[in-house]
Design a protein around this motif. Structure first.
Motif, PDB file in Angstrom:
ATOM      1  N   LYS A 164      32.514  47.353  35.469  1.00 57.78           N
ATOM      2  CA  LYS A 164      32.581  48.017  36.826  1.00 57.78           C
ATOM      3  C   LYS A 164      33.018  47.112  37.938  1.00 57.78           C
ATOM      4  O   LYS A 164      33.618  47.556  38.717  1.00 57.78           O
ATOM      5  N   VAL A 165      32.101  46.018  38.106  1.00 57.42           N
ATOM      6  CA  VAL A 165      32.066  45.112  39.043  1.00 57.42           C
ATOM      7  C   VAL A 165      33.702  44.837  39.237  1.00 57.42           C
ATOM      8  O   VAL A 165      34.275  44.689  40.275  1.00 57.42           O
ATOM      9  N   PHE A 166      34.355  44.347  38.261  1.00 52.60           N
ATOM     10  CA  PHE A 166      35.718  43.977  38.278  1.00 52.60           C
ATOM     11  C   PHE A 166      36.516  44.921  38.710  1.00 52.60           C
ATOM     12  O   PHE A 166      37.672  44.713  39.387  1.00 52.60           O
ATOM     13  N   ARG A 167      36.173  46.243  38.466  1.00 53.73           N
ATOM     14  CA  ARG A 167      37.152  47.332  38.866  1.00 53.73           C
ATOM     15  C   ARG A 167      37.149  47.448  40.417  1.00 53.73           C
ATOM     16  O   ARG A 167      38.344  47.836  41.155  1.00 53.73           O
ATOM     17  N   ILE A 168      35.930  47.161  40.750  1.00 55.69           N
ATOM     18  CA  ILE A 168      35.786  47.473  42.234  1.00 55.69           C
ATOM     19  C   ILE A 168      36.370  46.109  42.761  1.00 55.69           C
ATOM     20  O   ILE A 168      37.294  46.309  43.856  1.00 55.69           O
ATOM     21  N   VAL A 169      36.368  45.009  42.608  1.00 54.82           N
ATOM     22  CA  VAL A 169      37.347  43.946  42.996  1.00 54.82           C
ATOM     23  C   VAL A 169      38.645  43.952  42.875  1.00 54.82           C
ATOM     24  O   VAL A 169      39.375  43.952  43.844  1.00 54.82           O
ATOM     25  N   SER A 170      38.959  44.385  41.647  1.00 54.11           N
ATOM     26  CA  SER A 170      40.503  44.838  41.571  1.00 54.11           C
ATOM     27  C   SER A 170      41.020  45.646  42.416  1.00 54.11           C
ATOM     28  O   SER A 170      42.311  45.605  42.962  1.00 54.11           O
ATOM     29  N   LYS A 171      40.291  46.728  42.742  1.00 52.47           N
ATOM     30  CA  LYS A 171      40.779  47.977  43.541  1.00 52.47           C
ATOM     31  C   LYS A 171      41.074  47.263  44.841  1.00 52.47           C
ATOM     32  O   LYS A 171      42.019  47.602  45.553  1.00 52.47           O
ATOM     33  N   TRP A 172      40.146  46.375  45.431  1.00 50.86           N
ATOM     34  CA  TRP A 172      40.209  45.769  46.891  1.00 50.86           C
ATOM     35  C   TRP A 172      41.458  44.908  46.886  1.00 50.86           C
ATOM     36  O   TRP A 172      42.085  44.955  47.940  1.00 50.86           O
ATOM     37  N   TYR A 173      41.905  44.302  45.784  1.00 51.50           N
ATOM     38  CA  TYR A 173      43.107  43.508  45.815  1.00 51.50           C
ATOM     39  C   TYR A 173      44.230  44.384  45.467  1.00 51.50           C
ATOM     40  O   TYR A 173      45.432  43.877  45.520  1.00 51.50           O
ATOM     41  N   GLY A 174      44.267  45.879  45.293  1.00 54.19           N
ATOM     42  CA  GLY A 174      45.386  46.652  45.199  1.00 54.19           C
ATOM     43  C   GLY A 174      45.595  46.714  43.827  1.00 54.19           C
ATOM     44  O   GLY A 174      46.893  46.943  43.309  1.00 54.19           O
ATOM     45  N   ASN A 175      44.821  46.619  43.056  1.00 56.69           N
ATOM     46  CA  ASN A 175      45.061  46.369  41.331  1.00 56.69           C
ATOM     47  C   ASN A 175      46.281  45.444  40.893  1.00 56.69           C
ATOM     48  O   ASN A 175      47.283  46.045  40.546  1.00 56.69           O
ATOM     49  N   PRO A 176      46.121  44.350  41.380  1.00 60.76           N
ATOM     50  CA  PRO A 176      47.262  43.514  41.033  1.00 60.76           C
ATOM     51  C   PRO A 176      47.702  43.266  39.809  1.00 60.76           C
ATOM     52  O   PRO A 176      46.926  43.425  38.766  1.00 60.76           O
ATOM     53  N   THR A 177      48.937  43.024  39.337  1.00 57.84           N
ATOM     54  CA  THR A 177      49.203  42.827  38.081  1.00 57.84           C
ATOM     55  C   THR A 177      49.994  41.253  37.901  1.00 57.84           C
ATOM     56  O   THR A 177      50.208  40.773  36.909  1.00 57.84           O
ATOM     57  N   ALA A 178      50.105  40.656  39.099  1.00 59.70           N
ATOM     58  CA  ALA A 178      50.671  39.136  38.968  1.00 59.70           C
ATOM     59  C   ALA A 178      49.526  38.386  38.373  1.00 59.70           C
ATOM     60  O   ALA A 178      48.520  38.090  38.667  1.00 59.70           O
ATOM     61  N   LYS A 179      50.405  37.513  37.579  1.00 63.00           N
ATOM     62  CA  LYS A 179      49.399  36.620  36.901  1.00 63.00           C
ATOM     63  C   LYS A 179      48.649  35.609  37.668  1.00 63.00           C
ATOM     64  O   LYS A 179      47.496  35.126  37.352  1.00 63.00           O
ATOM     65  N   GLU A 180      49.317  35.179  38.720  1.00 65.11           N
ATOM     66  CA  GLU A 180      48.987  34.203  39.626  1.00 65.11           C
ATOM     67  C   GLU A 180      47.668  34.695  40.490  1.00 65.11           C
ATOM     68  O   GLU A 180      46.800  34.072  40.848  1.00 65.11           O
ATOM     69  N   VAL A 181      47.493  35.944  40.564  1.00 67.80           N
ATOM     70  CA  VAL A 181      46.457  36.728  41.501  1.00 67.80           C
ATOM     71  C   VAL A 181      45.127  36.895  40.361  1.00 67.80           C
ATOM     72  O   VAL A 181      44.128  36.894  41.213  1.00 67.80           O
ATOM     73  N   MET A 182      45.348  36.981  39.208  1.00 67.76           N
ATOM     74  CA  MET A 182      44.308  37.336  38.321  1.00 67.76           C
ATOM     75  C   MET A 182      43.259  36.646  38.456  1.00 67.76           C
ATOM     76  O   MET A 182      41.994  36.912  38.324  1.00 67.76           O
ATOM     77  N   PRO A 183      43.196  35.183  38.257  1.00 69.70           N
ATOM     78  CA  PRO A 183      42.149  34.234  38.448  1.00 69.70           C
ATOM     79  C   PRO A 183      41.252  34.594  39.594  1.00 69.70           C
ATOM     80  O   PRO A 183      39.938  34.379  39.544  1.00 69.70           O
ATOM     81  N   GLN A 184      42.074  34.652  40.774  1.00 65.13           N
ATOM     82  CA  GLN A 184      41.171  35.056  42.178  1.00 65.13           C
ATOM     83  C   GLN A 184      40.248  36.159  41.881  1.00 65.13           C
ATOM     84  O   GLN A 184      39.152  36.287  42.362  1.00 65.13           O
ATOM     85  N   VAL A 185      41.109  37.098  41.312  1.00 65.65           N
ATOM     86  CA  VAL A 185      40.425  38.462  41.121  1.00 65.65           C
ATOM     87  C   VAL A 185      38.894  38.141  40.224  1.00 65.65           C
ATOM     88  O   VAL A 185      37.844  38.615  40.461  1.00 65.65           O
ATOM     89  N   MET A 186      39.015  37.480  39.078  1.00 68.73           N
ATOM     90  CA  MET A 186      38.184  37.163  38.127  1.00 68.73           C
ATOM     91  C   MET A 186      36.943  36.254  39.071  1.00 68.73           C
ATOM     92  O   MET A 186      35.707  36.685  38.968  1.00 68.73           O
ATOM     93  N   ASP A 187      37.527  35.110  39.758  1.00 75.06           N
ATOM     94  CA  ASP A 187      36.381  34.405  40.603  1.00 75.06           C
ATOM     95  C   ASP A 187      35.635  35.264  41.508  1.00 75.06           C
ATOM     96  O   ASP A 187      34.383  35.256  41.462  1.00 75.06           O
TER      97      ASP A 187
END
Length: 208
Positions: A107-130
């Motif tokens: 759930k926390v990941f979904r909240i963060v990912s939504k803030w980022y605009g639910n990105p799909t770019a591989k380069e962005v996902m590590p920052q979402v995870m961080d």
């Protein structure tokens, strides 16, 4: 190293095993009886429990006064508990702790990912995870108390993302890409122990 079988059997099915492993390495503990107590930004030194009873007693002694994290996932012990008497021994049982912790982290990941605009770019996902890991550790993301916030719903990073530990032949991925839906307000899951929304977190910092 956390048992891969334990991850497979106990982790929330919305998280790939490689992501669960990374989450626990970065934010959790290899000790199922680990109890971390913080007062603000200060770590409170407490005796290391050696039994379930000692761990629960330590949690009870600090709930309401300090922030307490427990077990393999360092689950927030006070979440949803009104009084210390509601604590259950299962909280420090490895499988149950992993089940509860990974459901809440999803759930926390979904909240963060939504803030980022639910990105799909591989380069962005590590920052979402961080940021998701930091949000787990602090309990907040951009001023939002992530543990008590409503679940924003399904996050489906699709496209070229690929888990390095995945052979790319997971039929669930193909099926999951066929449709997208937005949950209604009634479908929002706020209880981390009842979260059932599936996320495809492929390609987020998997370990070789």
């Amino acid at each position: 190293m956390l048992d891969a079988v334990l991850i497979q059997q106990c982790a929330d099915p919305s998280l790939r095993p490689a992501i669960v492993e990374q989450f626990i390495i970065r934010a959790g503990s290899q000790d199922p009886l680990a109890v971390t107590v913080r007062s603000g930004n200060r770590v409170v030194l407490v005796p290391k429990p050696t039994t379930t009873e000692e761990a629960l007693a330590l949690i009870r002694d600090n709930l309401g006064r300090n922030t307490v994290r427990v077990g393999v996932t360092q689950y927030p012990a006070g979440l949803g508990i009104v009084e210390a008497g509601q604590l259950k021994p299962e909280m420090v049982e490895p499988c149950e702790n992993i089940r509860m912790g990974t459901a809440l982290f999803a759930k926390v990941f979904r909240i963060v990912s939504k803030w980022y605009g639910n990105p799909t770019a591989k380069e962005v996902m590590p920052q979402v995870m961080d940021d998701a890991v930091i949000a787990w550790q602090t309990g907040y993301f951009e001023g939002v108390a992530v543990f008590r916030a409503d679940d924003p719903g399904e996050v489906k990073p699709a496209g070229p993302l690929q888990d390095p530990l995945d052979d790319g032949n997971d039929p669930a991925d193909t099926e999951g890409d066929k449709s997208e839906s937005k949950p209604s307000a009634d479908a929002v899951v706020s209880d981390p122990n009842k979260a059932s929304i599936r996320i495809d977190l492929t390609g987020i910092g998997g370990r070789q």
